[in-house]
Design a protein around this motif. Structure first.
Motif, PDB file in Angstrom:
ATOM      1  N   VAL A 126      -7.425 -19.088 -38.599  1.00 22.62           N
ATOM      2  CA  VAL A 126      -6.199 -19.605 -37.996  1.00 22.62           C
ATOM      3  C   VAL A 126      -5.362 -18.528 -37.313  1.00 22.62           C
ATOM      4  O   VAL A 126      -4.757 -18.757 -36.281  1.00 22.62           O
ATOM      5  N   PRO A 129      -6.468 -14.857 -32.973  1.00 26.56           N
ATOM      6  CA  PRO A 129      -6.663 -15.300 -31.592  1.00 26.56           C
ATOM      7  C   PRO A 129      -7.781 -14.492 -30.927  1.00 26.56           C
ATOM      8  O   PRO A 129      -8.178 -13.443 -31.438  1.00 26.56           O
ATOM      9  N   GLU A 131      -7.893 -12.485 -28.597  1.00 25.99           N
ATOM     10  CA  GLU A 131      -7.545 -11.086 -28.309  1.00 25.99           C
ATOM     11  C   GLU A 131      -7.886 -10.151 -29.460  1.00 25.99           C
ATOM     12  O   GLU A 131      -8.056  -8.955 -29.253  1.00 25.99           O
ATOM     13  N   LEU A 150      -9.215 -22.777 -31.510  1.00 26.80           N
ATOM     14  CA  LEU A 150      -8.154 -23.785 -31.617  1.00 26.80           C
ATOM     15  C   LEU A 150      -7.452 -23.959 -30.273  1.00 26.80           C
ATOM     16  O   LEU A 150      -7.114 -22.978 -29.617  1.00 26.80           O
ATOM     17  N   THR A 152      -4.156 -26.188 -28.536  1.00 26.14           N
ATOM     18  CA  THR A 152      -2.949 -26.860 -29.024  1.00 26.14           C
ATOM     19  C   THR A 152      -2.245 -27.595 -27.889  1.00 26.14           C
ATOM     20  O   THR A 152      -2.591 -27.407 -26.716  1.00 26.14           O
ATOM     21  N   PRO A 153      -1.235 -28.389 -28.239  1.00 26.91           N
ATOM     22  CA  PRO A 153      -0.503 -29.109 -27.181  1.00 26.91           C
ATOM     23  C   PRO A 153       0.201 -28.188 -26.186  1.00 26.91           C
ATOM     24  O   PRO A 153       0.554 -28.619 -25.106  1.00 26.91           O
ATOM     25  N   VAL A 154       0.392 -26.918 -26.561  1.00 29.80           N
ATOM     26  CA  VAL A 154       1.063 -26.013 -25.618  1.00 29.80           C
ATOM     27  C   VAL A 154       0.073 -25.104 -24.878  1.00 29.80           C
ATOM     28  O   VAL A 154       0.475 -24.160 -24.196  1.00 29.80           O
ATOM     29  N   THR A 155      -1.234 -25.412 -25.032  1.00 31.17           N
ATOM     30  CA  THR A 155      -2.242 -24.619 -24.318  1.00 31.17           C
ATOM     31  C   THR A 155      -2.316 -25.064 -22.862  1.00 31.17           C
ATOM     32  O   THR A 155      -2.674 -26.202 -22.585  1.00 31.17           O
ATOM     33  N   ARG A 159      -4.568 -20.330 -20.286  1.00 27.21           N
ATOM     34  CA  ARG A 159      -4.870 -19.949 -21.667  1.00 27.21           C
ATOM     35  C   ARG A 159      -6.176 -20.587 -22.123  1.00 27.21           C
ATOM     36  O   ARG A 159      -6.948 -19.982 -22.872  1.00 27.21           O
ATOM     37  N   LEU A 163      -9.494 -19.140 -24.208  1.00 28.23           N
ATOM     38  CA  LEU A 163      -9.992 -19.706 -25.469  1.00 28.23           C
ATOM     39  C   LEU A 163     -11.452 -20.139 -25.365  1.00 28.23           C
ATOM     40  O   LEU A 163     -12.207 -20.038 -26.328  1.00 28.23           O
ATOM     41  N   THR A 177       2.435 -29.697 -32.466  1.00 25.80           N
ATOM     42  CA  THR A 177       2.955 -28.363 -32.737  1.00 25.80           C
ATOM     43  C   THR A 177       3.537 -28.454 -34.146  1.00 25.80           C
ATOM     44  O   THR A 177       4.479 -29.195 -34.388  1.00 25.80           O
ATOM     45  N   GLY A 178       2.931 -27.760 -35.056  1.00 30.24           N
ATOM     46  CA  GLY A 178       3.409 -27.846 -36.435  1.00 30.24           C
ATOM     47  C   GLY A 178       2.354 -27.367 -37.406  1.00 30.24           C
ATOM     48  O   GLY A 178       1.351 -26.780 -37.019  1.00 30.24           O
TER      49      GLY A 178
ATOM     50  N   ARG B   5      -1.699  -4.272 -25.768  1.00 28.67           N
ATOM     51  CA  ARG B   5      -1.763  -5.431 -26.652  1.00 28.67           C
ATOM     52  C   ARG B   5      -1.037  -5.173 -27.972  1.00 28.67           C
ATOM     53  O   ARG B   5      -1.243  -5.876 -28.959  1.00 28.67           O
ATOM     54  N   VAL B 182       6.241 -22.583 -35.396  1.00 25.34           N
ATOM     55  CA  VAL B 182       5.048 -23.269 -34.915  1.00 25.34           C
ATOM     56  C   VAL B 182       5.378 -24.753 -34.667  1.00 25.34           C
ATOM     57  O   VAL B 182       4.806 -25.397 -33.793  1.00 25.34           O
ATOM     58  N   THR B 183       6.349 -25.274 -35.409  1.00 28.99           N
ATOM     59  CA  THR B 183       6.732 -26.674 -35.275  1.00 28.99           C
ATOM     60  C   THR B 183       7.685 -26.880 -34.095  1.00 28.99           C
ATOM     61  O   THR B 183       7.629 -27.890 -33.396  1.00 28.99           O
TER      62      THR B 183
END
Lengths: 255, 398
Positions: A126, A129, A131, A150, A152-155, A159, A163, A177-178, B5, B182-183
């Motif tokens: 988890v 990443p 990188e 992974l 996510t909704p913000v990818t 990005r 991935l 997101t959570g 980085r 994250v939320t």
């Protein structure tokens, strides 16, 4: 062909990915439910490696880690459990999920070697990443273990390319997101995003986070080829092995 | 250092959930732009002067120096008075800097973790000043032992949320803050309170805190006409120490001491000395030294000082430890308590319990140094918040 590829090839319906934490609430109970999962309808098993500080997890999976650690769970015991499972199951794909620190402590090369020998098919780390996953990827070379990335909704698209580079097995779509065990996602938004992702990859996409019911499993599973249920199973296991397996049966029947 | 980085050798980097990556990359971009924007620094410097009260004095502690002197030996001890900043500690320096960055990024909701409450108070302060929503995560145990600071945060409009998991201290507060982030990733800025977390936070917080060392350099030049010979600072995550040390890292004549919290002793299982008692690991977005079991499970730290009660340390300190550039030493709870009393009685300055660790190390070394030795101790925070804890340790009922 890897067990993961084989599984997606032979299924003509979405796959059910079932999560449990290794050693929750203790080694024997955890192994019993683990061994029962394929027959109950789990197509792929995601086995959580307990960690004291699971920052991406909600209270349900946090507590599962706490129970497992209190009962003496270690990385070595997690591998024991994988071997015990593989002793009479050679076909169900098995993905280890967890955090990077216990892997570093075990030794990255030793971890890759042991995971391969024990019969692990994929890893979801988890907090690692792309990188930072170079050392692990190098150690996994030639060992047939997929790094499950992974999304996510913000990818966004730029990005996504990062991935997908080096991704294999399947992709894990974090639907909200959570943290794990949260409220369910907005189905329309997930579906739209998954359609966009599919334009860039042929890998199956497993949707996870907030998936609890047979209806969720069917709806989200149909979008990309698989659905992941975690906290709901962990909660059911609190009541007992039969309760956990019967939930998995119910979830899989919808598919 | 760091590289692009965020690596300091094998430490640092960016080990976070993918959900946070796009935002952290935005923070990095915004920080890069701000760093090169004179208008950003004009605003920072104006607030540093008029709101924080900088520069604060570099004060010659004559009675303390005399107390430790030993015949023809004994260092000349200067105190860098970060305790005189608005809010009473160095934390305000990086809070002003980061809230300006959050404003540039258009974020209206700020979250932060706090241990002793100093960073929480400083965060609540800048959120009041900039009219931002403020949520502070604090370990349930720390809420109990730092109640004055909890009340201060609430007075300024912050919501204080208790972290009930694990050891219920700083580490757990950071876990909860990360879960919140994250939320609420779309509208929230995580105002990290130390030189830790994922890149660019260690480098960014260091930059804002470097005002400490830069002032010391200029002030010592004015007072003594030369560089100091040694620098001493306490270390939890390491922000005040990094702020003091960084502008001197290239000056080989300057010896540096970073003082970790040894709790009941580094040879016991009750301490918070990550460098002297920890090993390589990854937590809270960074690779560094952590207190952990052989199996990679994080061990709950212990220190009398809530601000040092953390099982890790900023990655640049980890690197400096390996390089041998900074001497990382450790001080026990009872030694810190003695130093707390000593400074109060000799100089009329009540130090934070965190800071008292640095002073306790001074007590160990000052008497053996030559008279012309110029030592600077970072008086990182004031001790009013600790009087209840100290009274309890001394068996005094308030």
């Amino acid at each position: 062909m890897s067990r993961i590829e084989q599984k997606f090839k032979e299924l003509d319906r979405p796959a059910l990915v079932s999560f449990i934490t290794a050693g929750d609430p203790d080694y024997e109970t955890s192994l019993e439910v683990f061994k029962g999962l394929p027959e109950a309808g789990a197509d792929i098993i995601e086995l959580g490696m307990p960690f004291t500080d699971p920052v991406a997890d909600g209270p349900t999976i946090q507590h599962a880690s706490e129970r497992a650690l209190a009962a003496g769970a270690t990385m070595k015991r997690t591998f024991d459990m994988v071997r015990a499972f593989r002793a009479d199951n050679d076909h169900t794909p098995l993905v280890l999920m967890g955090y990077y620190n216990p892997i570093c402590a075990f030794g990255i090369e030793a971890f890759a070697r042991t995971a391969h020998e024990a019969g692990v098919d994929g890893l979801i780390i988890v907090d690692l990443p792309p990188e930072e996953d170079g050392d692990l990827r190098k150690a996994l070379e030639g060992r047939g273990i997929d790094i499950i990335r992974l999304i996510t909704p913000v990818t966004e698209e730029s990005r996504l390319k990062v991935l997908l580079n080096g991704a294999s097995g399947f992709l894990y779509y974090v639907s909200i997101t959570g943290v794990t065990g949260s409220a369910s996602a907005d189905m329309g938004a997930v579906e739209r995003h998954i359609e966009q992702i599919k334009a860039h990859t042929d890998l199956p996409i497993a949707v996870g986070f907030g998936i609890k019911t047979p209806e969720d499993v069917k709806a989200f599973g149909s979008m990309g080829g698989a659905a992941v249920v975690g906290s709901a199973i962990v909660n059911a296991l609190q009541a007992g092995v039969d309760e956990a397996l019967s939930l998995v049966k119910t979830l899989s029947k919808g598919l | 250092m760091p590289d692009e980085r965020g690596h300091f050798g094998k430490y640092g980097g960016r080990y976070v959930a993918e959900t946070l990556m796009p935002l952290i990359l935005q923070v990095e971009q915004a920080w890069k732009e701000a760093k090169d924007d004179p208008a950003f620094w004009d605003e920072f410097n104006a607030l540093a002067k008029n709101y924080i009260g900088r520069p604060n004095p570099l004060y010659f502690a004559e009675r303390l120096s005399e107390h430790f002197s030993n015949g023809d030996k004994g260092a000349k001890i200067y105190l860098k008075r970060e305790d005189l900043n608005h809010t009473g500690a160095h934390k305000i320096n990086h809070c002003i800097g980061q809230v300006l960055l959050a404003k540039r990024m258009g974020k209206k909701r700020i979250i932060a973790e706090t241990g002793a409450g100093q960073h929480g108070v400083a965060t609540a302060t800048v959120c009041a000043l900039f009219d931002m929503e403020c949520i502070i995560y604090m370990g349930a145990k720390d809420i109990e032992r730092q109640s004055p600071n909890v009340f201060r945060m609430k007075l300024m409009g912050a919501e204080v949320r208790a972290a009930e998991s694990g050891s219920k201290t700083l580490k757990d507060a950071m876990n909860e803050a990360l879960r919140d982030w994250v939320t609420n990733v779309r509208d929230t800025y995580y105002l990290i309170g130390t030189v830790g977390g994922p890149h660019p936070f260690p480098e960014m917080v260091r930059t804002f805190q470097s005002v400490i060392g830069q002032e010391v350099r200029a002030q010592m030049q004015e007072l003594e006409g030369r560089l100091p010979d040694s620098l001493v600072a306490c270390i939890g995550g390491g922000s005040n120490a990094m702020g003091l040390f960084h502008p001197f890292l290239d000056d080989s004549s300057v010896t540096m001491y970073g003082v970790e919290a040894a709790g009941h002793g580094v040879d016991t299982d009750m301490h918070a000395a990550s460098l002297n008692g920890g090993t390589y690991g990854v937590l809270h977005g960074m690779a560094s030294y952590f207190l952990q079991s052989e199996d990679g499970q994080i061990i709950e730290p212990h220190s009398v000082s809530a601000g040092l009660d953390y099982p890790g340390i900023g990655p640049e300190h980890a690197w400096l430890f390996d390089e041998g550039r900074v001497n990382y030493v450790h001080i026990k709870d009872d030694e810190a308590l003695e130093a707390f009393k000593l400074l109060s009685q000799l100089e009329g300055i009540i130090p934070a319990l965190e800071t008292a660790h640095a002073l306790a190390h001074v007590a160990k070394i000052a008497g053996d140094l030559p008279k012309e030795h110029l030592m600077v101790v970072n008086l990182s925070g004031r001790g009013d918040k600790d009087i209840f804890t100290v009274a309890k340790m001394l068996g005094v009922e308030l």
